[in-house]
Design an enzyme around this catalytic site. Structure first.
Site, PDB file in Angstrom:
ATOM      1  N   TRP B 102     -42.156 -91.558 -57.902  1.00 19.29           N
ATOM      2  CA  TRP B 102     -41.614 -91.791 -59.240  1.00 19.29           C
ATOM      3  C   TRP B 102     -40.455 -92.767 -59.200  1.00 19.29           C
ATOM      4  O   TRP B 102     -40.345 -93.634 -60.080  1.00 19.29           O
ATOM      5  CB  TRP B 102     -41.236 -90.461 -59.894  1.00 19.29           C
ATOM      6  CG  TRP B 102     -42.457 -89.631 -60.146  1.00 19.29           C
ATOM      7  CD1 TRP B 102     -42.929 -88.598 -59.393  1.00 19.29           C
ATOM      8  CD2 TRP B 102     -43.423 -89.832 -61.192  1.00 19.29           C
ATOM      9  NE1 TRP B 102     -44.110 -88.139 -59.914  1.00 19.29           N
ATOM     10  CE2 TRP B 102     -44.441 -88.866 -61.010  1.00 19.29           C
ATOM     11  CE3 TRP B 102     -43.520 -90.735 -62.266  1.00 19.29           C
ATOM     12  CZ2 TRP B 102     -45.548 -88.763 -61.867  1.00 19.29           C
ATOM     13  CZ3 TRP B 102     -44.609 -90.635 -63.120  1.00 19.29           C
ATOM     14  CH2 TRP B 102     -45.612 -89.663 -62.904  1.00 19.29           C
ATOM     15  N   ASP B 169     -32.635 -89.843 -63.032  1.00 13.52           N
ATOM     16  CA  ASP B 169     -33.856 -89.166 -63.484  1.00 13.52           C
ATOM     17  C   ASP B 169     -33.800 -87.746 -62.939  1.00 13.52           C
ATOM     18  O   ASP B 169     -33.958 -87.519 -61.739  1.00 13.52           O
ATOM     19  CB  ASP B 169     -35.077 -89.923 -62.942  1.00 13.52           C
ATOM     20  CG  ASP B 169     -36.402 -89.216 -63.267  1.00 13.52           C
ATOM     21  OD1 ASP B 169     -36.370 -88.129 -63.894  1.00 13.52           O
ATOM     22  OD2 ASP B 169     -37.449 -89.755 -62.899  1.00 13.52           O
ATOM     23  N   LYS B 193     -40.680 -79.270 -66.793  1.00  8.34           N
ATOM     24  CA  LYS B 193     -40.441 -78.457 -65.596  1.00  8.34           C
ATOM     25  C   LYS B 193     -39.558 -77.275 -66.039  1.00  8.34           C
ATOM     26  O   LYS B 193     -40.075 -76.227 -66.364  1.00  8.34           O
ATOM     27  CB  LYS B 193     -39.747 -79.280 -64.514  1.00  8.34           C
ATOM     28  CG  LYS B 193     -40.348 -80.652 -64.279  1.00  8.34           C
ATOM     29  CD  LYS B 193     -41.603 -80.641 -63.446  1.00  8.34           C
ATOM     30  CE  LYS B 193     -41.991 -82.076 -63.100  1.00  8.34           C
ATOM     31  NZ  LYS B 193     -43.233 -82.210 -62.383  1.00  8.34           N
TER      32      LYS B 193
END
Lengths: 357, 357
Positions: B102, B169, B193
């Site tokens: 990511w 992030d 999440k």
């Protein structure tokens, strides 16, 4: 008492869809897991995405060569994506109709990426009609129109034939009537009117039109990304897609777009007949351009406002206050709204006439 | 039997949150309407947005001068928005750490908008550690890092002090531990999440850093749009935000971030102790960088794979297959996963040892 829900969007969904969605939040597919807590790459959820795509293709008779995509960001992000994906990097030009607030926002975004030619506008009449008879100049990268304008209650009954790519924002009337998808190169729609809850956007795009602008497009904003990743480039809006699947299944089980088009015609006829018959009310949109989705109307005498508001609220009607830029009332009659709800509202309008007329 | 859900995301949510979410799909706030079929501008839903913002500010102790925003598109769209909003149009430069797949995608997107300096990378060791001790060169528009790398099970335990804007992030560990928000200029996270279901992204941004790049940013992609419209620029992901509110309320009612940090510490200790003790297994990440959210481990002898898989499935464990790029197993232990579920998995690991060790 269940409310008669005329909300302009997010809006009414079929009760059986809501029941199934509610169950899936607790136990999805008999997995003993919530739909909300499983991997989007699990076979059970991949099956949901595939089935939703198949239902959309079936219901709209989408020809070969088109992809059906699920993205996020609503029409507002589509305004950006359309321009980035279709307007040439150098000397890009596109033709837009200006038929309302959302069309205006689409134009603003396209102007950041190139030249926009507004080919038809109803702005000087507060968008109360659909412009027609305009010419789209040669040399345009695409033509963009908005099929239904929720705020003003206008709807395109016919689509022009153009010598360039045909792009349409169908956010507020997709799945409400038959359209010939082959006449379009790109259709997009926020799901939260006729297709499902807020949080998902669908795009139906002819694959061959993409990749021709010379732009280096950010991955998320590039339709080709979502085509190649089958709408799983990143975590999709799982719940919204699932409820869309249920809603499309409901539509199919009841007779598809042909069936709902007739139901929508009956609902629109019922309310517009009353608006035209009842001396207390007047419609705001030009008659020939009236939307089957959103009927906008005013009280001729505003002194009846309080009485009317009390009456429709007492009848269980919800969500008919007009948008602030038009005022008065807006009865949104999306697919899942039953004819009976429109009858309840029409009865209230008749009662008001008896009471104060 | 309810599954022990170790899914990497979308992932487990508290049972009481799921119950309330399921109810709201049928009847929200006693309105006799579903949460899915009301206007996002209704006072009931505006209250949801405001309460969710207030809970996030409270739980993370967000200082004055920061906005909490709800957008769509996940971290993948944030990769684009961060670069557009913070990287100067002319001569833009930013420093990134490369700590996983990511982070790599974030770098790719930033490169479309300007120059990227990778200041620390663990790529050559399949991202099994967190780079440290790097210097961020002067003249950077911002520094970007990823706090937790789900695929590889690594997590930043400390954040560097940098002489530029600090962007992080936190998609996979936000709300799992205390962070000093004042040390950051922009934090973003996909909700799916620790915060709620898929479909919403949260952004915590220091207002004064925006509007300084010289770029003409598309409205949806401009953080200033969402600040000025209070996350109601267009229809937000209604259901996802509502479930986020419920989840944040659950966290607060149980003792907040301080409480969950201790629970998460216990869960991580339990599984890593077993990975280190049990001769059948080995962890894949460097010990000092091990994530409290995702524990990645391998069987030393792959011939036990089938036996182990059968055993944990029989025990009701779900979602521990490792990502294809690491292989083996990944136990994701997000906030809502109880310690008892980790104990069940650890017991299975011990049983395997007795059986084949």
């Amino acid at each position: 008492m269940k409310a008669h829900n005329f909300s302009a969007g997010p809006c009414i969904l079929p009760p059986e869809v809501l029941r199934q969605a509610s169950e899936a939040v607790i136990n999805f597919d008999g997995l003993n897991l919530s739909l909300l807590e499983i991997s989007h790459r699990s076979k059970n959820f991949v099956a949901v995405v595939e089935k939703t795509q198949a239902l959309i293709k079936d219901l709209l008779d989408v020809p070969a060569g088109y992809s059906v995509l699920f993205v996020q960001g609503g029409a507002s992000l589509e305004f950006v994506m359309v321009a980035l994906n279709l307007m040439k990097k150098d000397g890009g030009k596109a033709a837009y109709t200006d038929t309302g607030a959302w069309a205006g926002k689409a134009i603003e975004e396209a102007k950041r990426q190139g030249e926009v030619v507004v080919v038809g506008s109803s702005k000087d009449k507060n968008y109360n009609f659909i412009p027609k008879g305009y010419e789209v100049p040669v040399g345009m990268d695409y033509f963009h129109c908005t099929s239904n304008n929720t705020i003003y209650g206008t709807q395109m009954k016919e689509f022009p034939k153009v010598d360039t790519l045909m792009v349409c924002d169908m956010s507020s009337d997709i799945m409400s009537r038959k359209v010939n998808v082959a006449d379009f190169d790109l259709i997009y729609a926020g799901a939260q009117k006729n297709m499902g809850p807020a949080g998902a956007t669908i795009v139906i795009v002819k694959d061959e039109i993409l990749g021709k602008t010379g732009r280096d497009i950010p991955a998320y904003l590039n339709y080709k990304t979502h085509i190649s990743k089958e709408s799983m480039f990143n975590t999709p809006p799982v719940f919204s897609i699932y409820v869309m699947m249920l809603t499309m299944q409901w539509l199919k089980d009841n007779g598809g777009v042909e069936w709902i088009e007739e139901v929508n015609r009956q609902k629109a006829e019922l309310i517009y007949n009353e608006i035209d018959r009842n001396p207390l009310f007047k419609g705001t949109a030009e008659v020939e351009d009236r939307s089957t989705m959103n009927a906008c109307f005013l009280l001729n005498d505003e002194s009846h406002t309080e009485t009317f508001n009390e009456m429709w609220k007492a009848a269980g009607v919800s969500g008919i206050n007009g948008h602030r830029s038009v005022g008065g009332y807006r009865a949104s009659m999306y697919n899942a709204l039953p004819l009976e709800s429109v009858q309840v509202l029409v009865d209230v309008m008749k009662e008001l006439e008896k009471k104060v007329g």
